[in-house]
Design a protein around this motif. Structure first.
Motif, PDB file in Angstrom:
ATOM      1  N   LYS A   1      11.895 -25.969  -3.608  1.00 43.90           N
ATOM      2  CA  LYS A   1      13.466 -26.689  -3.777  1.00 43.90           C
ATOM      3  C   LYS A   1      14.150 -26.693  -2.445  1.00 43.90           C
ATOM      4  O   LYS A   1      13.688 -25.586  -1.347  1.00 43.90           O
ATOM      5  CB  LYS A   1      14.184 -25.714  -4.600  1.00 43.90           C
ATOM      6  CG  LYS A   1      13.781 -25.784  -5.882  1.00 43.90           C
ATOM      7  CD  LYS A   1      14.883 -25.182  -7.113  1.00 43.90           C
ATOM      8  CE  LYS A   1      14.050 -25.073  -8.502  1.00 43.90           C
ATOM      9  NZ  LYS A   1      14.952 -24.361  -9.435  1.00 43.90           N
TER      10      LYS A   1
ATOM     11  N   ALA B   1      13.878 -22.753  -1.343  1.00 44.92           N
ATOM     12  CA  ALA B   1      13.652 -21.713  -2.251  1.00 44.92           C
ATOM     13  C   ALA B   1      12.246 -22.105  -2.877  1.00 44.92           C
ATOM     14  O   ALA B   1      12.024 -23.198  -3.363  1.00 44.92           O
ATOM     15  CB  ALA B   1      14.679 -21.399  -3.154  1.00 44.92           C
ATOM     16  N   ASP B   2      11.455 -20.964  -3.351  1.00 48.49           N
ATOM     17  CA  ASP B   2      10.427 -21.097  -4.334  1.00 48.49           C
ATOM     18  C   ASP B   2      10.898 -20.775  -5.419  1.00 48.49           C
ATOM     19  O   ASP B   2      11.588 -19.284  -5.874  1.00 48.49           O
ATOM     20  CB  ASP B   2       9.261 -20.370  -3.573  1.00 48.49           C
ATOM     21  CG  ASP B   2       8.621 -21.098  -2.493  1.00 48.49           C
ATOM     22  OD1 ASP B   2       8.199 -22.363  -2.711  1.00 48.49           O
ATOM     23  OD2 ASP B   2       8.231 -20.650  -1.579  1.00 48.49           O
ATOM     24  N   TRP B   3      10.721 -21.291  -6.549  1.00 46.48           N
ATOM     25  CA  TRP B   3      10.960 -21.009  -7.925  1.00 46.48           C
ATOM     26  C   TRP B   3       9.976 -20.958  -9.044  1.00 46.48           C
ATOM     27  O   TRP B   3       8.973 -21.893  -9.111  1.00 46.48           O
ATOM     28  CB  TRP B   3      12.092 -22.121  -8.368  1.00 46.48           C
ATOM     29  CG  TRP B   3      12.749 -21.865  -9.645  1.00 46.48           C
ATOM     30  CD1 TRP B   3      13.893 -21.386 -10.075  1.00 46.48           C
ATOM     31  CD2 TRP B   3      12.202 -22.429 -11.006  1.00 46.48           C
ATOM     32  NE1 TRP B   3      14.345 -21.265 -11.367  1.00 46.48           N
ATOM     33  CE2 TRP B   3      13.241 -22.209 -12.046  1.00 46.48           C
ATOM     34  CE3 TRP B   3      11.301 -23.285 -11.464  1.00 46.48           C
ATOM     35  CZ2 TRP B   3      13.267 -22.561 -13.300  1.00 46.48           C
ATOM     36  CZ3 TRP B   3      11.240 -23.753 -12.636  1.00 46.48           C
ATOM     37  CH2 TRP B   3      12.083 -23.523 -13.630  1.00 46.48           C
ATOM     38  N   SER B   4       9.818 -19.737  -9.465  1.00 46.48           N
ATOM     39  CA  SER B   4       8.641 -19.679 -10.383  1.00 46.48           C
ATOM     40  C   SER B   4       8.902 -18.950 -11.767  1.00 46.48           C
ATOM     41  O   SER B   4       9.649 -17.725 -11.849  1.00 46.48           O
ATOM     42  CB  SER B   4       7.811 -18.583  -9.680  1.00 46.48           C
ATOM     43  OG  SER B   4       6.538 -18.503 -10.548  1.00 46.48           O
ATOM     44  N   LYS B   5       8.971 -19.629 -12.756  1.00 50.61           N
ATOM     45  CA  LYS B   5       9.413 -19.376 -14.109  1.00 50.61           C
ATOM     46  C   LYS B   5       8.135 -18.788 -14.895  1.00 50.61           C
ATOM     47  O   LYS B   5       7.260 -19.625 -15.248  1.00 50.61           O
ATOM     48  CB  LYS B   5      10.200 -20.363 -14.699  1.00 50.61           C
ATOM     49  CG  LYS B   5      10.831 -20.090 -15.977  1.00 50.61           C
ATOM     50  CD  LYS B   5      11.659 -20.998 -16.738  1.00 50.61           C
ATOM     51  CE  LYS B   5      12.085 -20.509 -18.025  1.00 50.61           C
ATOM     52  NZ  LYS B   5      12.896 -21.824 -18.525  1.00 50.61           N
TER      53      LYS B   5
ATOM     54  N   LEU C   1       6.048 -22.117 -14.385  1.00 51.68           N
ATOM     55  CA  LEU C   1       6.408 -23.234 -13.741  1.00 51.68           C
ATOM     56  C   LEU C   1       6.787 -22.966 -12.254  1.00 51.68           C
ATOM     57  O   LEU C   1       7.457 -22.002 -12.052  1.00 51.68           O
ATOM     58  CB  LEU C   1       7.572 -23.823 -14.697  1.00 51.68           C
ATOM     59  CG  LEU C   1       7.288 -24.194 -15.983  1.00 51.68           C
ATOM     60  CD1 LEU C   1       8.556 -24.387 -16.812  1.00 51.68           C
ATOM     61  CD2 LEU C   1       6.192 -25.233 -16.213  1.00 51.68           C
TER      62      LEU C   1
ATOM     63  N   PHE D   1      17.631 -27.438  -0.107  1.00 55.47           N
ATOM     64  CA  PHE D   1      19.011 -27.561  -0.426  1.00 55.47           C
ATOM     65  C   PHE D   1      19.507 -28.072   1.060  1.00 55.47           C
ATOM     66  O   PHE D   1      19.256 -27.257   2.171  1.00 55.47           O
ATOM     67  CB  PHE D   1      19.553 -26.408  -0.856  1.00 55.47           C
ATOM     68  CG  PHE D   1      19.076 -25.825  -2.136  1.00 55.47           C
ATOM     69  CD1 PHE D   1      19.517 -26.053  -3.130  1.00 55.47           C
ATOM     70  CD2 PHE D   1      18.028 -24.804  -2.055  1.00 55.47           C
ATOM     71  CE1 PHE D   1      19.277 -25.671  -4.441  1.00 55.47           C
ATOM     72  CE2 PHE D   1      17.712 -24.318  -3.258  1.00 55.47           C
ATOM     73  CZ  PHE D   1      17.976 -24.908  -4.303  1.00 55.47           C
TER      74      PHE D   1
ATOM     75  N   LEU E   1       8.391 -24.489  -8.698  1.00 56.84           N
ATOM     76  CA  LEU E   1       8.934 -25.640  -7.924  1.00 56.84           C
ATOM     77  C   LEU E   1       9.250 -25.142  -6.508  1.00 56.84           C
ATOM     78  O   LEU E   1       9.542 -24.197  -6.185  1.00 56.84           O
ATOM     79  CB  LEU E   1      10.324 -26.289  -8.587  1.00 56.84           C
ATOM     80  CG  LEU E   1      10.080 -26.892 -10.136  1.00 56.84           C
ATOM     81  CD1 LEU E   1      11.613 -27.157 -10.724  1.00 56.84           C
ATOM     82  CD2 LEU E   1       9.479 -28.155  -9.996  1.00 56.84           C
TER      83      LEU E   1
ATOM     84  N   GLU F   1      20.133 -31.121  -3.656  1.00 58.23           N
ATOM     85  CA  GLU F   1      18.842 -30.227  -3.719  1.00 58.23           C
ATOM     86  C   GLU F   1      17.926 -31.532  -4.021  1.00 58.23           C
ATOM     87  O   GLU F   1      18.022 -32.367  -4.694  1.00 58.23           O
ATOM     88  CB  GLU F   1      19.031 -29.432  -5.184  1.00 58.23           C
ATOM     89  CG  GLU F   1      17.603 -28.915  -5.535  1.00 58.23           C
ATOM     90  CD  GLU F   1      18.074 -27.994  -6.776  1.00 58.23           C
ATOM     91  OE1 GLU F   1      19.078 -27.989  -7.651  1.00 58.23           O
ATOM     92  OE2 GLU F   1      16.900 -27.625  -7.609  1.00 58.23           O
ATOM     93  N   VAL F   2      16.577 -31.072  -3.511  1.00 61.50           N
ATOM     94  CA  VAL F   2      15.379 -31.686  -4.020  1.00 61.50           C
ATOM     95  C   VAL F   2      14.210 -30.809  -4.322  1.00 61.50           C
ATOM     96  O   VAL F   2      14.107 -29.705  -3.771  1.00 61.50           O
ATOM     97  CB  VAL F   2      14.662 -32.570  -2.736  1.00 61.50           C
ATOM     98  CG1 VAL F   2      13.495 -33.318  -2.978  1.00 61.50           C
ATOM     99  CG2 VAL F   2      15.883 -33.723  -2.028  1.00 61.50           C
ATOM    100  N   ARG F   3      13.749 -31.127  -5.599  1.00 61.45           N
ATOM    101  CA  ARG F   3      12.875 -30.205  -6.236  1.00 61.45           C
ATOM    102  C   ARG F   3      11.819 -31.107  -6.366  1.00 61.45           C
ATOM    103  O   ARG F   3      11.521 -32.160  -6.834  1.00 61.45           O
ATOM    104  CB  ARG F   3      13.343 -29.371  -7.418  1.00 61.45           C
ATOM    105  CG  ARG F   3      13.838 -30.376  -8.362  1.00 61.45           C
ATOM    106  CD  ARG F   3      14.525 -29.602  -9.547  1.00 61.45           C
ATOM    107  NE  ARG F   3      14.628 -30.589 -10.688  1.00 61.45           N
ATOM    108  CZ  ARG F   3      15.056 -30.134 -12.092  1.00 61.45           C
ATOM    109  NH1 ARG F   3      14.962 -28.916 -12.280  1.00 61.45           N
ATOM    110  NH2 ARG F   3      15.232 -30.937 -12.789  1.00 61.45           N
ATOM    111  N   ARG F   4      10.405 -30.178  -5.821  1.00 64.05           N
ATOM    112  CA  ARG F   4       9.122 -30.889  -6.021  1.00 64.05           C
ATOM    113  C   ARG F   4       8.215 -29.727  -6.687  1.00 64.05           C
ATOM    114  O   ARG F   4       8.284 -28.498  -6.587  1.00 64.05           O
ATOM    115  CB  ARG F   4       8.624 -30.891  -4.584  1.00 64.05           C
ATOM    116  CG  ARG F   4       9.169 -31.992  -3.799  1.00 64.05           C
ATOM    117  CD  ARG F   4       8.602 -31.688  -2.309  1.00 64.05           C
ATOM    118  NE  ARG F   4       9.034 -32.628  -1.448  1.00 64.05           N
ATOM    119  CZ  ARG F   4      10.186 -32.630  -0.749  1.00 64.05           C
ATOM    120  NH1 ARG F   4      11.187 -31.763  -1.177  1.00 64.05           N
ATOM    121  NH2 ARG F   4      10.707 -33.716   0.055  1.00 64.05           N
ATOM    122  N   GLN F   5       7.416 -30.437  -7.533  1.00 62.23           N
ATOM    123  CA  GLN F   5       6.354 -29.524  -8.157  1.00 62.23           C
ATOM    124  C   GLN F   5       5.733 -29.038  -7.291  1.00 62.23           C
ATOM    125  O   GLN F   5       4.936 -29.696  -6.493  1.00 62.23           O
ATOM    126  CB  GLN F   5       5.724 -30.579  -9.085  1.00 62.23           C
ATOM    127  CG  GLN F   5       4.873 -29.822 -10.255  1.00 62.23           C
ATOM    128  CD  GLN F   5       4.697 -30.738 -11.319  1.00 62.23           C
ATOM    129  OE1 GLN F   5       5.349 -31.245 -12.053  1.00 62.23           O
ATOM    130  NE2 GLN F   5       3.211 -30.957 -11.529  1.00 62.23           N
TER     131      GLN F   5
END
Lengths: 573, 573
Positions: free
Chosen positions: B193, B177-181, B189, B195, B191, B568-572
């Motif tokens: 991610k 997943a791409d996470w954008s806050k 921000l 799973f 990340l 979960e592995v999250r990367r910048q």
């Protein structure tokens, strides 16, 4: 009871939010309905929240729940003042049966109505976020902004996430089905079947001192949404945030036509230890707990009549192998170590740094340089007392201060803690983090795992959780050793978080393998505004439930699926 | 290893079946891909299956698994002959590490490939159903038709159901997943991610004597499909069906490019008790068990390093209040009591009948009339020895025969057991069920629940599980008393099944409430070809997991969701 809020009204108000939450847990994209910025709550909200909090102080906190046999409470703010609030003390022999009385109607309401009642509760909590922020700040010692965000919107997010999972899980089986089995030339066998999500019984939430709402809401709302009454037993130092939560939940239950006693509060008298007696009552069928490993293990061993979900101690590690953003790495780590004085279950404790140094975009850096530069980054971040206090908050209890005071005995200090004067609360105990140098040579920690070898091995300070603002800069002989020490640490001690910095794809893969093997959540190369100690509901899992730090993750299907059972009635049709 | 069967080939062959299974567990409509009729397997299949079984007899059962340190096995068919098969005995210090070696590749294969490998295994088992029928018959004592159906297609259905749930549960979180806050005017921000469903560790399946495949396959396939190696420890009297299963699973793993040691067999020497030592090994992280309450409780208490799923003893009740099909009710109950000599965990034990009689379509029937008519129905059903043997099968072990022999001491016999001569196996111990009259007056069982009252109360025979062909016709003072006794029985003793006959809507609602309150699965007014002791995979739940008879249901999300963790592995980014 006549409902003032009908299921239809609840659905109109909250069903879209529930649907968005269901979508978010599927996509894991960013989403939150709870604003993070204090200004989003209206111009008068900060003053109103503070006034509401002040009005609660020095007075009994009334809850019209059955079985009240006295009053108790002696919370003292980590910022200094006693709160002076007394709470009802409950006789479980009266309260527990009263809590069961409304179970049938709550079960019959079904998963959607239960979810919507939970969402109304969360919405009312959200509207009072500034009041909660004060309550969390003055029980946990968190700085205001963190108490506001982690105690408010982020906790509400985790509660909503649990409700979404609970709803989803309960509706996977249809309410009814027609079953027709062919029998060749004969008539088919036919049955009409109904399936009902039935609760297990009363759930006990045992709250913690540091994050009463954030760590409390997932279990509370997961149990309630799956039909179980919830008895909330707050940490004696952090009652108010959960007492407010219970009051609001009871109001909403009553206004929606349910028995308010489905949610109740159990505050203990000093030294009473009611968690231990409540936990083994036959009525208690679910327990959520955040706290020490010792009591968590006790619960898992003794509360055999209940489903027990625990978050316990762990030793979080950051592996530092290499980076292409040395400054960003240092800044990111400095913030992670400082936030709430390292009093998060997710704060890194052990920074594993190769003795021979690391490759960075600013050239090779020796172990000593990395440690010195990190210490400098922390010092710079916390140079101004007012800014430092806003990041550090106060030490939550004297135990943390005692551990910090003892840090110098654990090894050479790369960074000594300093006392910070809080601009508004001179009595608050505010301290910057200490960084201890430690030897990570393999012989220090690499026993063969046998009980004999373990007993003979010298005690390695960094292999125990040192809760609070003490971290270790552990000099390892190689990244390979760092990976082995990481594996050993997660397997034996548990970890809520693992961080790592590397520019090597091979090291990255090796890190992933360790974390997959040992069930740890990994954050890679964080150099910006996301920190290893923070997770976002609907997207990140908090803990894995697969290593000794916690037996459950927030929040996944396993966290909710066993809080209810599906009961089938089949009839010949 | 080079895979002879590629993921693409597996998908072409089995993905449609997986999709149908996923659809079936959602709709709970009738579905099965495994034919129930022996003739569906081809003309030569019965003879081929028998020949294959005969070829296994009197020979070592080779498995090329590591750590074999000898041979053991002394199965004797309940139909008389010794099987004469010896199985490899394993040294767990060698076998367990070898089982872990292939975990990484199995994890990396992902949920779909794992599911398809399981489906290929089930398909090969299905193709050999006639051979399995012989193996199940000659270890459990089931009659051929039941061994064929319950040991074959129905067991395979339950295995497939577990695979479907496991697949569904592991794929609820996306692989990435791409996470954008958003951050207001600043850059969001962001990340990236990933799973991954990661297994817990080695799963231990502890098999039972009566239903080695039916009770074994859910746990075996749930664990394997979620990435865990599975060590199969069969009941010493019922090794062959699971040994065949292990052999086939190992073949399929090897042919699909995985390590065959992901599935292995652990057979114990007489009196060795390896379940107890294996269960607490640190490598064992999941346990599935079917058997006695004593050992199930021991596992739950001591195997704290593992997720423990148990099915234990219970006391199944049928409440007889009224019926509009008296004949159908009697015939249905007679069949339920007779099938496999009452040696099913789902067989009714206590029939609660109002002392003053019941209303039926054939007029009012007194307690004595109901009991006499039921005894007559059983006698009629089992009047012919050949037909009786085909329904009853053989007593599975001498303990069951001893309990049956003692039945007369428990009360007046409404129906005495009789010995049946098996047409093909003269040494088989075949017995018709006994029906014991019992007093269900409230004073016999209605203590206040206190430990003192419990200890002082006389022992009530029908309140303990009497496993085998012994049931009790319990005379109660009223249907209300029957409901209370039902509640008391389920709460304290557990129940896999509850049945009831009533024409009263109010009684029906009251029965439903008891079953919802106490977590029991209810079958209402069965008078045709569906029996309370039978459940259908994909539609019916077997047990509830919410009363003392079992801590898990077959099969729901809770049965699979905690066999793996999402890492979960999250990367910048």
């Amino acid at each position: 009871m006549a409902a003032q809020l009908s299921p239809q009204q609840l659905a109109e108000k909250h069903r879209p939010t529930l649907d968005q939450a269901l979508d978010a847990v599927r996509t894991r994209a960013y989403w939150s309905p709870h604003p993070e910025h204090p200004k989003a709550y209206g111009e008068s909200a900060p003053a109103d929240g503070l006034a509401a909090f002040q009005a609660l102080r020095g007075a009994p906190f009334a809850l019209d729940q059955p079985g009240t046999d006295g009053w108790t409470g002696d919370e003292i703010s980590p910022y200094g003042p006693a709160l002076g609030i007394e709470y009802p003390h409950a006789d479980p022999d009266v309260l527990l049966p009263a809590m069961r009385a409304g179970m049938g109607a709550w079960r019959a309401a079904g998963p959607e109505t239960r979810a919507l009642v939970c969402l109304e509760t969360l919405a009312r909590i959200s509207a009072r976020t500034h009041e909660f922020a004060q309550a969390v700040m003055h029980t946990s010692g968190q700085a205001f902004m963190m108490a506001f965000q982690a105690g408010g919107p982020h906790a509400q997010d985790r509660g909503l996430e649990a409700v979404a999972y609970a709803y989803q899980e309960q509706t996977r089986t249809p309410a009814a089905a027609d079953w027709s089995k062919p029998q060749g030339k004969r008539d088919p066998l036919e049955l009409r079947k109904t399936f009902t999500a039935a609760p297990r019984g009363i759930a006990l939430l045992i709250g913690c001192n540091t994050f009463p709402t954030w760590n409390g809401y997932p279990g509370l709302f997961a149990s309630l949404a799956t039909g179980n009454p919830v008895l909330v037993k707050p940490h004696p130092r952090a009652v108010l945030p959960l007492a407010l939560t219970v009051r609001i939940a009871r109001e909403v239950l009553a206004e929606t036509g349910f028995d308010p006693n489905l949610v109740a509060l159990a505050v203990e008298r000093p030294g009473e230890g009611i968690a231990r007696t409540l936990a083994v009552r036959p009525e208690i069928r679910i327990i959520d707990y955040t706290g020490s490993t010792a009591f968590g293990d006790w619960l898992e061993t003794h509360a055999r009549q209940a489903q027990v979900y625990t978050e316990k101690a762990g030793v979080n590690t950051v592996v530092i192998d290499s980076t292409d953003d040395y400054k960003g790495m240092l800044a990111n780590l400095a913030f992670s170590l400082s936030l709430y004085s390292g009093q998060m279950c997710t704060t890194p404790q052990n920074l594993l740094i190769p003795r021979d140094g690391i490759a960075t975009d600013a050239g090779e850096k020796s172990y000593d340089e990395v440690v010195t530069d990190l210490a400098a980054a922390v010092t710079k971040l916390l140079g101004d007392d007012t800014r430092a206090a806003g990041l550090l908050g106060a030490l939550v209890n004297p135990g943390v201060k005692a551990r910090l005071d003892d840090a110098a005995a654990l090894g050479d200090l790369a960074l000594a803690s300093r006392a910070v004067t809080h601009p508004d609360f001179p009595d608050a105990v505010v301290r910057t983090p200490a960084l201890v140098k430690a030897d990570g040579a393999r012989k220090a920690w690499d026993t063969d795992g046998s009980a004999e070898a373990e007993a003979a091995a010298p005690e390695v300070p960094y292999l125990s959780e040192c809760f609070g603002p003490v971290s270790f800069a552990v000099a390892v002989d190689s990244t390979e050793d760092a990976l082995d020490l990481l594996r050993r640490t997660v397997r034996d001690k548990g970890a809520m978080t693992v961080g790592a910095y590397t520019t090597s794809p091979a090291t990255e893969r090796a890190l992933e393998d360790v974390c997959l093997d040992e069930s740890a959540q990994l954050s890679l190369n964080l150099t910006g505004g996301v920190y290893v100690n923070q997770t976002a509901a609907f997207s990140d899992f908090h803990g894995s439930g697969g290593n000794p730090a916690a037996n459950a993750a927030l929040c996944d299907a396993a966290f909710v699926a066993n809080r209810f059972r599906v009961i089938e009635v089949r009839r010949q049709s």
